[in-house]
Design an enzyme around this catalytic site. Structure first.
Site, PDB file in Angstrom:
ATOM      1  NE  ARG A  92     -17.788 -31.038 -32.672  1.00 11.47           N
ATOM      2  CZ  ARG A  92     -17.919 -32.317 -32.308  1.00 11.47           C
ATOM      3  NH1 ARG A  92     -16.841 -33.042 -32.031  1.00 11.47           N
ATOM      4  NH2 ARG A  92     -19.105 -32.861 -32.214  1.00 11.47           N
TER       5      ARG A  92
ATOM      6  CE1 TYR B 204      -3.830  -9.045 -31.563  1.00 12.93           C
ATOM      7  CE2 TYR B 204      -4.751 -10.837 -30.284  1.00 12.93           C
ATOM      8  CZ  TYR B 204      -4.895  -9.855 -31.237  1.00 12.93           C
ATOM      9  OH  TYR B 204      -6.092  -9.690 -31.851  1.00 12.93           O
TER      10      TYR B 204
ATOM     11  CG  ASP C 142       1.654 -15.146 -31.480  1.00 14.24           C
ATOM     12  OD1 ASP C 142       1.788 -15.196 -32.724  1.00 14.24           O
ATOM     13  OD2 ASP C 142       0.664 -14.624 -30.928  1.00 14.24           O
TER      14      ASP C 142
ATOM     15  CE  LYS D  52      -4.287 -10.672 -36.997  1.00 16.12           C
ATOM     16  NZ  LYS D  52      -3.706 -10.886 -35.675  1.00 16.12           N
TER      17      LYS D  52
HETATM   18  C1  LIG Z   1      -4.144 -11.235 -34.376  1.00 20.49           C
HETATM   19  C2  LIG Z   1      -3.188 -11.895 -33.451  1.00 20.49           C
HETATM   20  C3  LIG Z   1      -3.596 -12.930 -32.594  1.00 20.49           C
HETATM   21  C4  LIG Z   1      -5.047 -13.362 -32.483  1.00 20.49           C
HETATM   22  O1  LIG Z   1      -5.515 -13.947 -33.651  1.00 20.49           O
HETATM   23  P1  LIG Z   1      -7.045 -13.846 -34.161  1.00 20.49           P
HETATM   24  O2  LIG Z   1      -6.995 -14.569 -35.462  1.00 20.49           O
HETATM   25  O3  LIG Z   1      -7.403 -12.405 -34.280  1.00 20.49           O
HETATM   26  O4  LIG Z   1      -7.891 -14.539 -33.132  1.00 20.49           O
HETATM   27  C5  LIG Z   1      -2.640 -13.519 -31.800  1.00 20.49           C
HETATM   28  N1  LIG Z   1      -1.356 -13.120 -31.820  1.00 20.49           N
HETATM   29  C6  LIG Z   1      -0.926 -12.127 -32.616  1.00 20.49           C
HETATM   30  C7  LIG Z   1       0.513 -11.727 -32.594  1.00 20.49           C
HETATM   31  C8  LIG Z   1      -1.820 -11.475 -33.455  1.00 20.49           C
HETATM   32  O5  LIG Z   1      -1.390 -10.477 -34.233  1.00 20.49           O
END
Ligand SMILES: *Cc1c(COP(=O)(O)O)cnc(C)c1O
Length: 383
Positions: free
Chosen positions: A53, A106, A178, A203
């Site tokens: 961890r 998001y 983000d 992603k």
């Molecule tokens: C998918 C996404 C998240 C969240 O991420 P997870 O891996 O699904 O927890 C945050 N911001 C954006 C822009 C996203 O597309």
């Protein structure tokens, strides 16, 4: 920290944080699928690791790689993008503190603030972050963070990162970006003045729809230490197998993004000319209100495209149901093309809020298949 700071992005993507395994010479970092480490006498750690961890060599390789790609000093890998966001907000904010969030965030980010953080006394307001004056108007004396997402999800809005950094700094707040939609190949927020970069590595970074992960990258080593303390204290770390999958995905990030962008441009061109399409949202279009800003801060305009269908919600849902090659599904950034209806799918939780999205909107994650095949599929689905 980057071990090859003078190298270009494509080289860092493949090598940063990764040297041949000292024991076997393995070219790729092994998956250290292990929880604990033998100590040479009490307190005598061999490789600096005591418990996975707190630290794991596969995760370290990913964290150093992430820091290098974003041009930061410290990278941290989490079990998901939202786990990274949760760690960040609990590090930056205490009860009574305030954060400005974008009006097209998001959906999960909005839910984290409105349904979870709010119960712990964190206050938030929504602003159109593409307008620095609107962000300034949303600030209050306890604003500790300005959160932006650019390009945004699902409307592909563009926020000027450098201008936002100035507004945040003047208010004594930190700018969080983000960077999931752009990836560090297309956009590097730290160099533009951001304090924290957030990723859902699920992603584009992972890129193959086979792993869920998240990341934070910062330039300030002190903030990096605070985040690492919270990461270890809260425990939502990336497991070794997941860290390895993201590392593997990142090796081809540059070539994948080039193809995602090229295919998206072909799709945008076809949609713009299609009689059943009322509007195309893509920052690469000169008519997009954020086009100039995007051209200034991004290398190219990305693989995400949204569009509004003539005939309203049912027509939009119909297109999503009819594509064959574009798979109907949530998420984005994988090699395969995806289609979805944000109003009923990814952004259903934003219904009735300031983040509600148009009902006739369709979102595409344009993959790296043949552009001709993708166009044929979309054209057939539009009828
Ligand atoms: C998918 C996404 C998240 C969240 O991420 P997870 O891996 O699904 O927890 C945050 N911001 C954006 C822009 C996203 O597309």
């Amino acid at each position: 920290m980057s071990d090859q700071p003078d190298k270009s992005f494509e080289t860092l993507a493949i090598h940063a944080g990764q040297t041949a395994d000292p024991v076997t010479g393995a070219v790729v970092p092994p998956i250290y699928q292990v929880s604990t480490y033998k100590q040479d006498g009490v307190g005598g750690l061999r490789g600096g690791y005591e418990y996975s961890r707190s630290g794991n060599p596969t995760r370290t390789a990913l964290e150093e790689n992430l820091a290098a790609l974003e041009g930061g000093r410290r990278g941290l890998a989490f079990a998901s993008g939202l786990a990274a966001e949760d760690c960040l907000l609990r590090t930056l904010l205490t009860p009574g503190d305030h954060v400005v969030i974008p009006n097209d965030a998001y959906g999960g980010t909005f839910r984290l603030f409105s349904k979870v953080a709010e119960r712990w006394g964190v206050r938030w307001s929504v602003a159109d972050t593409s307008d620095p004056a609107a962000v300034r108007a949303a600030l209050c004396d306890r604003t500790k963070a300005v959160w932006v997402e650019t390009p945004s999800n699902p409307l592909l809005g563009i926020t000027d990162i450098a201008a936002s950094a100035e507004v945040a700094r003047a208010a004594g707040a930190r700018l969080v970006v983000d960077n999931t939609f752009a990836s560090p190949y297309l956009q590097q927020p730290l160099a533009l003045g951001a304090d924290v970069v957030v990723h859902s590595t699920t992603k584009y970074m992972g890129g193959h729809s086979d792993v869920v992960g998240g990341a934070l990258v910062v330039s300030d080593p002190e903030l990096g230490e605070e985040l690492a303390f919270h990461q270890n204290s809260m425990g939502a770390v990336a497991g070794p197998m997941d860290a390895w999958l993201v590392l593997r995905g990142i090796k081809t990030l540059a070539v994948r993004m080039d193809r995602h962008c090229a295919n998206a441009e072909r799709v945008v061109e076809a949609l713009t000319a299609h009689p059943e399409v009322a509007e195309v949202c893509y920052p690469g279009l000169p008519s997009h209100p954020g086009h100039e800003t995007a051209a200034k801060q991004m290398r190219a305009f990305g693989g995400m495209v949204s569009f509004r269908v003539r005939g309203g919600e049912e027509a939009a849902v119909g297109v999503c149901d009819r594509t064959q090659l574009f798979t109907l599904g949530e998420s984005l950034g994988g090699v395969e093309s995806l289609i979805e209806h944000p109003g009923r799918m990814t952004h259903a939780s934003a219904a009735g809020s300031p983040l509600e999205v148009p009902a006739d909107l369709v979102r595409l994650s344009v993959g790296i298949e043949s552009a001709d095949d993708l166009l044929a599929d979309l054209t057939a689905a539009l009828g």
